[in-house]
Design a protein around this motif. Structure first.
Motif, PDB file in Angstrom:
ATOM      1  N   GLU A 105      -7.785  -4.103  -4.789  1.00 50.05           N
ATOM      2  CA  GLU A 105      -7.733  -5.067  -3.679  1.00 50.05           C
ATOM      3  C   GLU A 105      -8.300  -6.422  -4.099  1.00 50.05           C
ATOM      4  N   LYS A 138       0.829  -1.202   0.000  1.00 46.12           N
ATOM      5  CA  LYS A 138       0.000   0.000   0.000  1.00 46.12           C
ATOM      6  C   LYS A 138       0.865   1.254   0.000  1.00 46.12           C
ATOM      7  N   ARG A 172      -5.508  -8.043  -5.883  1.00 46.80           N
ATOM      8  CA  ARG A 172      -4.518  -8.521  -4.919  1.00 46.80           C
ATOM      9  C   ARG A 172      -4.930  -9.885  -4.372  1.00 46.80           C
ATOM     10  N   GLN A 217      -4.095   2.017  -4.226  1.00 45.11           N
ATOM     11  CA  GLN A 217      -3.745   1.180  -3.080  1.00 45.11           C
ATOM     12  C   GLN A 217      -2.572   0.258  -3.390  1.00 45.11           C
ATOM     13  N   ARG A 218      -2.607  -0.389  -4.500  1.00 45.55           N
ATOM     14  CA  ARG A 218      -1.533  -1.291  -4.928  1.00 45.55           C
ATOM     15  C   ARG A 218      -1.210  -0.932  -6.371  1.00 45.55           C
TER      16      ARG A 218
END
Length: 169
Positions: free
Chosen positions: A143, A109, A146, A117-118
């Motif tokens: 997310e 993050k 992920r 976020q990523r």
């Protein structure tokens, strides 16, 4: 069964709404004869629909009162379900990534509130592929990606059940 109850309620509510609207319309005050005819046809169709809706509500009630009468195959909480179409696209992208000699990874993050976020080249690659295979073009939440990538990594680390010798028994 909750969805059946919602359907029965909606049928009653929608019919009541139509009846209320039609009760306030009169063919006598229509601007044209065609409009008056149309209003009369709507009222006639609604009158024919009433017994059908009542019959349908009765059958729904009967089904709801029958143990095991209906099975809802849609999860109540879709947040926990995995879309296998998406998972297969992500897995294919990860295999292509590995075949190209790249490491399956993503960044942690970001501390910058405006940044995603990523991120990382694998995430960008998967998002590009998803953009091409979805109509209309859209992206997968980062997310979710992920979790899908982590699921792929876990599958890669697990022993292959087809190559494991059978146990003696």
């Amino acid at each position: 069964m909750e969805r059946m109850a919602q359907l029965a309620h909606r049928l009653s509510h929608d019919r009541a709404s139509c009846e209320t609207i039609c009760a306030n319309m009169s063919a006598h005050f229509a601007e044209t004869k065609d409009t008056g005819t149309l209003i009369d046809e709507i009222r006639h169709e609604l009158a024919r629909l009433e017994p059908v809706v009542d019959n349908l509500k009765g059958k729904i009630a009967q089904l709801m009162n029958t143990p095991g009468g209906a099975a809802e195959l849609v999860p109540d909480d879709k947040r926990k379900s995995v879309d296998m179409r998406r998972q297969l696209v992500v897995q294919s992208c990860c295999h292509i990534w590995m075949d190209a000699g790249r490491k399956v990874s993503y960044t942690t993050k970001s501390h910058d509130p405006g940044a995603p976020q990523r991120s990382g080249p694998l995430i960008a690659f998967i998002q590009a592929v998803v953009g091409f295979v979805t109509i209309p073009s859209k992206e997968i939440p980062v997310e979710t990606l992920r979790r899908d990538i982590d699921r792929f990594k876990k599958l890669q680390q697990a022993p292959d059940p087809l190559s494991t010798p059978p146990e003696r028994g």
